[in-house]
Design an enzyme around this catalytic site. Structure first.
Site, PDB file in Angstrom:
ATOM      1  N   LYS A 274      46.662  46.182  43.835  1.00 27.69           N
ATOM      2  CA  LYS A 274      47.072  45.250  42.777  1.00 27.69           C
ATOM      3  C   LYS A 274      48.225  44.372  43.238  1.00 27.69           C
ATOM      4  O   LYS A 274      49.217  44.869  43.762  1.00 27.69           O
ATOM      5  CB  LYS A 274      47.519  46.061  41.561  1.00 27.69           C
ATOM      6  CG  LYS A 274      46.685  45.810  40.353  1.00 27.69           C
ATOM      7  CD  LYS A 274      47.134  46.627  39.183  1.00 27.69           C
ATOM      8  CE  LYS A 274      45.939  47.130  38.417  1.00 27.69           C
ATOM      9  NZ  LYS A 274      44.883  46.148  38.170  1.00 27.69           N
ATOM     10  N   ARG A 349      35.017  50.144  35.199  1.00 26.89           N
ATOM     11  CA  ARG A 349      33.589  50.044  34.902  1.00 26.89           C
ATOM     12  C   ARG A 349      32.787  51.060  35.703  1.00 26.89           C
ATOM     13  O   ARG A 349      31.700  51.465  35.289  1.00 26.89           O
ATOM     14  CB  ARG A 349      33.101  48.609  35.132  1.00 26.89           C
ATOM     15  CG  ARG A 349      33.238  48.139  36.547  1.00 26.89           C
ATOM     16  CD  ARG A 349      33.120  46.633  36.660  1.00 26.89           C
ATOM     17  NE  ARG A 349      34.349  45.936  36.265  1.00 26.89           N
ATOM     18  CZ  ARG A 349      34.500  44.621  36.245  1.00 26.89           C
ATOM     19  NH1 ARG A 349      33.480  43.848  36.567  1.00 26.89           N
ATOM     20  NH2 ARG A 349      35.647  44.068  35.895  1.00 26.89           N
TER      21      ARG A 349
HETATM   22  N1  BES Z   1      43.191  48.333  34.539  1.00 26.14           N
HETATM   23  C1  BES Z   1      42.840  47.036  34.971  1.00 26.14           C
HETATM   24  C2  BES Z   1      42.766  46.032  33.826  1.00 26.14           C
HETATM   25  C3  BES Z   1      44.070  45.715  33.140  1.00 26.14           C
HETATM   26  C4  BES Z   1      44.807  44.624  33.528  1.00 26.14           C
HETATM   27  C5  BES Z   1      44.494  46.478  32.071  1.00 26.14           C
HETATM   28  C6  BES Z   1      45.984  44.324  32.868  1.00 26.14           C
HETATM   29  C7  BES Z   1      45.670  46.189  31.422  1.00 26.14           C
HETATM   30  C8  BES Z   1      46.413  45.111  31.810  1.00 26.14           C
HETATM   31  C9  BES Z   1      41.466  47.063  35.643  1.00 26.14           C
HETATM   32  O1  BES Z   1      41.169  48.222  36.317  1.00 26.14           O
HETATM   33  C10 BES Z   1      41.449  45.968  36.657  1.00 26.14           C
HETATM   34  O2  BES Z   1      42.181  46.071  37.583  1.00 26.14           O
HETATM   35  N2  BES Z   1      40.599  44.966  36.440  1.00 26.14           N
HETATM   36  C11 BES Z   1      40.512  43.858  37.316  1.00 26.14           C
HETATM   37  C12 BES Z   1      39.048  43.563  37.558  1.00 26.14           C
HETATM   38  C13 BES Z   1      38.802  42.558  38.645  1.00 26.14           C
HETATM   39  C14 BES Z   1      39.219  43.117  39.975  1.00 26.14           C
HETATM   40  C15 BES Z   1      37.331  42.197  38.652  1.00 26.14           C
HETATM   41  C16 BES Z   1      41.209  42.670  36.656  1.00 26.14           C
HETATM   42  O3  BES Z   1      41.105  42.505  35.441  1.00 26.14           O
HETATM   43  O4  BES Z   1      41.901  41.934  37.363  1.00 26.14           O
HETATM   44 MG    MG Z   2      41.857  48.255  38.284  1.00 27.48          MG
END
Ligand code: BES
Ligand code: MG
Ligand code: ZN
Length: 497
Positions: A274, A349
């Site tokens: 991240k 997912r």
């Molecule tokens: N847990 C995150 C989503 C999230 C982001 C929750 C901000 C709460 C606050 C999820 O696992 C994630 O990282 N999603 C990615 C997906 C992408 C890589 C397709 C996202 O939303 O950036």
């Molecule tokens: Mg994630």
């Protein structure tokens, strides 16, 4: 501490006119509607109070000119009469559920700040009391691992004969409170095994309830390819599949609801780390979906609806390590569908797909509903007030929409845009999991389309609570951190069966 539920349950009491003993209170909260004249407020409440207390209370209304009585606005009137040191004149705006929630949260915050013994007489309307009581309790939520603990339990008294309404509030607020405790717990304490133990503790504390639980790990979950691929990134104890079931005697022929919760106990993003790193700080909340479906299910022991519920917690940590999955890996989900992993940060997912497929293939549900902090895109689109709701079932969407508005957990029905489905194609597997083809954007929609592939033909709802599951500010019913979003919505919905 690590294996015990933090016991922070709030206390709430109720008083009827008959036993009103004003000397027990240090503060009284009374409602004011916009446009109401100060003299009217005075006569309306002071006459009543004076009759009970046989005191001759009077209030100064020096700040009145700026007071518009919109929901949550408060004038604090100092007073010296027996124990009573404050009267709070509380604006209630339109006087509806939403406004009274704001007003009660504002009163609750005064209690929290001043440690007052509050007599709350905000409404005489039965239909609003539960909302008020829940907001009073939740605005007093606190979570602390400080070495010196202030042992402050909030205490409020609701004025009026509202036993059932207050009992209901206690059930709802306790469940939200429990979910918040789980979400606020930091991830050095909260691994999947810990989460499973908390679930067991909650289930066994509800006796003769029709609740039962099984926890699976290791070889028992080898067919859950997504859960294993994500969860094996962290060192032992590894991922867990927690199955809680609410099936009281005689429930065999009741409708069956399956709830699936995303239980990522920390989300680093994995190898697709991240960025910026600060985006990781809130990621102990990435199990907010699992927390919500769990504590809502445990609450059924008290609300006793005529519906069978099976709740699946997909618990794993998404860590960065030598055993992390890689972008381009292909995994096989429960039921055999193969998926090409594109970005290991789209881990939610992957664990949910196993849960949905398991529900479809094994549990014969009438409804399947998943709750997940799934995409940043949901937050971009809707902010933090509305969760993104996806379903083809418009009747159910309407119902959840109405309930959400009433309980203060609002959902917005989003479109499952079929034209975007081609984005899920993969050269090597049945699907790619981030919808990386064609640049449709719409990350929350394409995530939902991916999940739908695993729900079979079931009546399915997906709630993306990435925005609502966590508050970034200390305001209203929430402190900064996990909100417990979806708990009230689920309890109330399940009560409609
Ligand atoms: N847990 C995150 C989503 C999230 C982001 C929750 C901000 C709460 C606050 C999820 O696992 C994630 O990282 N999603 C990615 C997906 C992408 C890589 C397709 C996202 O939303 O950036
Ligand atoms: Mg994630
Ligand atoms: Zn995540």
């Amino acid at each position: 501490m690590s294996n015990k539920l933090l016991d922070l349950s709030p206390k709430l009491s109720l008083i009827t006119e008959r036993d009103l003993e004003l000397s027990e209170f240090t503060a009284v909260a009374i409602p004011v509607t916009p446009g109401e004249k100060p003299q009217l407020v005075k006569s309306r409440f002071l006459t009543a109070l004076n009759n009970f207390t046989k005191l001759d209370l009077n209030i100064e209304l020096a700040n009145w000119p700026e007071f518009t009585a919109k929901a949550g606005e408060i004038i604090e009137v100092p007073l010296s009469a027996a124990n009573l040191t404050r009267i709070y004149l509380v604006g209630i705006g339109e006087g509806n559920n939403e406004d009274l929630r704001k007003s009660a949260a504002a009163v609750g915050r005064k209690v929290k700040a001043s440690n007052s013994q509050m007599l709350c007489a905000l409404s005489e309307d039965k239909n609003l009391i539960t909302t008020i009581a829940v907001a009073l309790i939740l605005s007093n939520y606190q979570f602390s691992l400080k070495s010196e603990q202030k042992d402050k339990k909030p205490s409020f008294t609701i004025y009026g004969e509202f036993e059932r309404e207050v009992e209901r509030a206690d059930v709802l607020a306790t469940a939200v409170w429990q979910a918040r405790d789980l979400i606020h717990t930091p991830s050095n304490i909260k691994n999947p095994e810990w989460l499973a133990k908390q679930a067991s503790a909650l289930v066994s504390s509800a006796k003769n309830s029709g609740l039962s639980i099984t926890v699976k790990s290791g070889r028992a979950i080898k067919d859950f390819g997504g859960l294993v691929a994500v969860g094996n990134s962290s060192p032992k104890p590894g991922p867990r599949l927690v199955e809680v079931s609410y099936a009281p005697k005689g429930s065999t022929h009741w409708p069956h609801v399956v709830l699936v919760g995303k239980g990522i106990t920390f989300d680093t993003g994995g190898v697709s780390l991240k960025r910026p790193y600060d985006a990781m700080i809130g990621m102990k909340s990435d199990m907010a979906g699992a927390a919500a479906v769990l504590t809502a299910t445990v609450a059924l022991a008290k609300t006793k609806p005529k519906v069978r519920v099976t709740t699946l917690l997909m618990a794993a940590e998404n860590a960065l390590s030598g055993t992390s999955q890689r972008p381009s890996d292909v995994i096989k989900h429960y039921g055999g569908t193969t998926v090409e992993v594109i970005n290991t940060d789209a881990e939610g997912r992957l664990v949910l797909a196993d849960g949905l497929a398991y529900a479809d293939l094994n549990l014969d549900p009438d409804y399947v509903l998943d709750v997940a902090t799934l995409t940043g895109a949901a937050t971009l689109g809707l902010g933090r007030q509305y969760a993104a709701m996806y379903t083809r079932n418009t009747t159910l969407a309407k119902k959840l929409n109405e309930i959400g508005d009433r309980v203060g957990e609002k959902v917005w029905h989003m479109p499952l845009v079929d034209d975007y489905s081609v984005a899920l194609a993969s050269d090597v597997a049945d699907f790619n999991h981030t919808a990386d083809k064609f640049n449709f954007s719409a990350g929350s929609v394409t995530a939902a389309l991916f999940l739908e592939e695993f729900a079979g033909d079931r009546a399915w709802v997906h709630l993306d609570i990435a925005g609502t599951g966590r508050s970034e500010v200390d305001a209203g019913e929430n402190i900064k951190g996990g909100t417990g979003f979806a708990v009230r919505l689920l309890i109330e919905w399940l009560d409609t069966f």
